[in-house]
Write a protein that holds these residues in place. Structure first.
Motif, PDB file in Angstrom:
ATOM      1  N   UNK A 299      11.482  -2.375 -49.588  1.00  0.00           N
ATOM      2  CA  UNK A 299      10.722  -3.266 -48.711  1.00  0.00           C
ATOM      3  C   UNK A 299      10.204  -4.498 -49.445  1.00  0.00           C
ATOM      4  N   UNK A 300      10.777  -4.793 -50.593  1.00  0.00           N
ATOM      5  CA  UNK A 300      10.269  -5.891 -51.407  1.00  0.00           C
ATOM      6  C   UNK A 300      10.346  -7.248 -50.737  1.00  0.00           C
ATOM      7  N   UNK A 301      11.248  -7.419 -49.780  1.00  0.00           N
ATOM      8  CA  UNK A 301      11.394  -8.715 -49.105  1.00  0.00           C
ATOM      9  C   UNK A 301      10.836  -8.701 -47.685  1.00  0.00           C
ATOM     10  N   UNK A 302      10.184  -7.615 -47.317  1.00  0.00           N
ATOM     11  CA  UNK A 302       9.591  -7.548 -45.984  1.00  0.00           C
ATOM     12  C   UNK A 302       8.314  -8.385 -45.962  1.00  0.00           C
ATOM     13  N   UNK A 303       8.208  -9.407 -45.108  1.00  0.00           N
ATOM     14  CA  UNK A 303       7.053 -10.309 -45.190  1.00  0.00           C
ATOM     15  C   UNK A 303       5.768  -9.740 -44.621  1.00  0.00           C
ATOM     16  N   UNK A 304       5.853  -8.837 -43.624  1.00  0.00           N
ATOM     17  CA  UNK A 304       4.640  -8.425 -42.920  1.00  0.00           C
ATOM     18  C   UNK A 304       4.715  -6.957 -42.534  1.00  0.00           C
ATOM     19  N   UNK A 305       3.540  -6.312 -42.510  1.00  0.00           N
ATOM     20  CA  UNK A 305       3.410  -4.913 -42.139  1.00  0.00           C
ATOM     21  C   UNK A 305       2.278  -4.776 -41.115  1.00  0.00           C
ATOM     22  N   UNK A 306       2.309  -3.669 -40.367  1.00  0.00           N
ATOM     23  CA  UNK A 306       1.140  -3.255 -39.591  1.00  0.00           C
ATOM     24  C   UNK A 306       0.502  -2.116 -40.360  1.00  0.00           C
TER      25      UNK A 306
END
Length: 699
Positions: A299-306
């Motif tokens: 998930x290193x390039x995932x910009x946003x999380x909930x």
């Protein structure tokens, strides 16, 4: 039922609904064919109802649940391999047997290819007890060696991230905990439902809830048993100092429990809608090397999380820094063994059951291995199995009749919206729009999952399980950045349950629940409407319960209520919560009306909708059957749908963690329906009588 995290597209609930019929199967969907014609006689009694299971010596107005189920309660015993037994269990056993036949046929066909070969290999490997015994701990030793080789907190963060999985089991557990440090699910974004988001939730505990670590009494005894179990697993694995390691692990998990959000906090959808940029984690949750963690998790390039429980995520991250590396290594090693125990030699599996099954849930005996094998294959290859199950066990007439009931129930719910005196025209318009957009899928999905990339071996039970877990995790990650798949199912056709997906305004109703006692094509329609009809109504109502009402017709978390209407709705919910707070199944423990509120709202509205829908379908109810009028048959169908027994340990766990009230109190939903009173001549002074002003009207 529904669960607060059903916004993750997973609502534990039994029911179905839609404003339109399910579309015809896509070309890759298995077309269900009836292996046998519909039964000429109902499965229960003369008209689809278990009259022998009643206790007619009781007065309905004093004990309606006992009146409907007293004979059954006296005669039925909980099987030794179960912590509870109810109507769902009966169907569940039938689905297990039907699925077993599929798996054994696949296992016996060594020339099979594709999914059939995978199913056969999976089942064969898990059933090969002799082969598993011969391998001993060898399949797990590389993982344990890698944990022991962790040299610093950076390496620890990588190990923790590599263990992240989409393993928050909302469908099969009474709650949603994960023993991994955090759990992850990928679902439509709460705030932008046209795109996927990864949801990060609290984890790290080996017992079901924070209260198991922080409360006294029974919980203190369980902590002692838990420590003994941890030490036992280390001893079985040949790892020294098991008792000392157990104390470190228990201390670490107790510290994690202290920062966990409570059940009520977790159930608050509004509190869960926390968007964090990936760059926010280092600032808002220091202590964990988040860059290493997310890189290892893919998930290193995932910009946003909930982030569902932000305080817990921050607290757990701080503990990664504060707690000794040795404690974390012990914790990782224990959970690796605990997680693998079912696929290791018998001594490990028996120790695992002795704690998780007997100590925690009060279940005396472990289930037969073939039943556990069915669960394992369903977890790994559920759609592949489901495709065969549907072809063998789900008929087109059953699907058509269920869809016709759905249409009647949606019409009835719309009528209830129109008749609400307290709701403004503005809010009614939005409620109607939401109902108009509601979609239903009955029986099976339109598209089946592709398991082509999943390797299954006939001699590698633990490897199969690990590859399946990683396959499912990667399947979820692959959704990110892609368009929403609004045809994805989150239950299997062979699952006895149903669910509401509020972020997609969609309901799913698997094939396996469309059987007696919930639905019987040869049964009296009043009984069907009281059982499966109210279940369908229940699921429709979840779109409008205290959590579902927070989502608009597009599935977005948005307020569509006028202030006055919302105030009235919340007041009705508070009254219903207070009603359930008064139910006390144990002298020292009551139902939590707030925790169970969403399910209770759905029950009240669902049963009322089913009653209305039956009247729409049958303006002339006809003559009594065996002395029971149509309204009586409908309400009795509801009450028998919820009959069940539960061992005390399991009941105590459920009262703390389950968003459903025990079945005997769900049956008492009838107290809030005016039509129930004349149906059974319920009078003032009887125990269940409520004055008209006390009867909660929700929808």
């Amino acid at each position: 039922m529904s669960h607060p995290l059903r916004l993750l597209c997973l609502a534990l609930s039994i029911a179905l609904g839609a404003c339109d019929h399910a579309t015809p199967p896509a070309p890759d969907a298995a077309a269900p064919t009836a292996a046998t014609p519909p039964a000429a006689a109902p499965a229960l009694g003369s008209f689809g109802f278990d009259t022998a299971g009643m206790d007619r010596s009781l007065t309905p107005g004093d004990d309606f649940y006992g009146y409907a189920n007293g004979g059954w309660l006296q005669s039925v015993q909980i099987p030794p391999d179960r912590s509870s037994w109810n109507s769902f269990s009966t169907l569940g056993e039938r689905a297990l047997s039907d699925t077993r036949a599929i798996l054994e046929a696949a296992a016996g066909n060594t020339a099979a290819a594709g999914d059939e070969a995978r199913i056969g290999a999976w089942y064969t490997a898990f059933m090969d007890e002799a082969g598993i015994e011969a391998k001993g701990l060898a399949p797990l030793r590389p993982s344990l060696a890698a944990i022991e080789a962790i040299a610093d907190k950076h390496a620890l963060a990588k190990a923790l991230g590599a263990a992240l999985r989409a393993d928050v089991d909302l469908l099969n557990a009474t709650d949603y905990y994960t023993p991994n440090l955090f759990g992850l699910w990928v679902a439509p974004n709460l705030l932008r439902p046209n795109e996927y988001a990864p949801y990060l939730v609290q984890g790290g505990l080996g017992m079901p809830d924070r209260d198991f670590y922080l409360e006294g009494g029974r919980m203190a005894e369980l902590r002692t048993q838990y420590a003994a179990y941890i030490a036992q697993l280390f001893e079985l694995a040949g790892i020294a100092d098991g008792a000392a390691r157990a104390q470190r692990i228990l201390a670490l998990e107790t510290a994690i429990a202290r920062v966990h959000a409570s059940q009520l906090e977790t159930n608050d959808v509004a509190k869960g809608a926390n968007a964090w940029r990936i760059t926010d984690f280092a600032r808002r949750a220091p202590g964990l090397d988040w860059a290493a963690y997310f890189a290892a998790a893919g998930l290193g390039r995932q910009p946003e999380f909930i982030v569902w429980q932000p305080a817990a995520v921050s607290g757990i991250a701080a503990l990664v820094a504060a707690q000794p590396l040795r404690a974390w290594q012990d914790w990782l090693a224990f959970h690796a063994i605990d997680d693998a125990a079912s696929y290791l030699p018998k001594a490990f599996a028996e120790a695992h059951f002795a704690f998780h099954g007997t100590a925690l849930a009060g279940t005396p005996q472990q289930r037969e291995r073939w039943k556990r094998a069915v669960d394992e294959v369903n977890d790994a290859l559920g759609d592949a199995v489901g495709r065969i199950y549907v072809a063998r066990h789900f008929s087109a007439p059953t699907k058509q009749r269920a869809e016709a009931m759905v249409a009647n129930l949606v019409t009835a719910f719309g009528g209830r919206i129109d008749k609400l005196e307290w709701m403004s025209a503005q809010t009614k318009q939005r409620a109607r729009a939401k109902l108009a957009g509601l979609k239903v899928e009955v029986g099976y999905p339109q598209h089946w999952r592709d398991y082509g990339a999943l390797e299954a071996r006939r001699d590698d039970a633990l490897g199969n399980a690990r590859r399946a877990s990683l396959f499912e995790y990667r399947r979820n990650l692959a959704k990110l950045g892609r368009p929403i798949d609004r045809g994805e199912w989150f239950m299997l056709p062979q699952t006895v349950n149903a669910l509401n997906v509020p972020l997609e305004n969609r309901l799913i109703f698997p094939a396996a629940i469309l059987q007696a006692p919930f639905f019987d094509g040869a049964a009296d329609d009043a009984v069907n409407y009281g059982a499966i009809g109210a279940v369908i109504g229940h699921e429709i109502s979840h779109s409008f319960d205290n959590s579902g009402a927070l989502f608009d017709e597009t599935g977005k978390l948005a307020n569509w209520w006028t202030a006055q209407d919302l105030e009235h709705f919340e007041a009705a919910g508070a009254a219903l919560a207070a009603q359930f707070d008064n139910y006390r199944p144990l002298p020292d423990l009551a139902v939590n009306g707030k925790l169970t509120l969403g399910e209770n709202i759905a029950d009240v509205a669902g049963l009322a909708t089913a009653f209305d829908a039956y009247q729409l379908a049958h303006p002339d109810p006809g003559a009594a059957l065996e002395g029971f009028t149509a309204p009586q048959r409908l309400f009795l169908g509801w009450a028998q749908a919820w009959r069940g027994k539960m061992r005390e340990a399991a009941l105590r766990n459920a009262l703390l963690t389950n968003v459903h009230a025990p079945g005997q109190y769900r049956a008492l939903t009838v107290r809030n329906l005016d039509a129930w009173y004349p149906a059974f001549d319920v009078q003032p002074g009887q125990a269940l009588y409520l004055e008209p002003a006390q009867r909660v009207k929700v929808w």
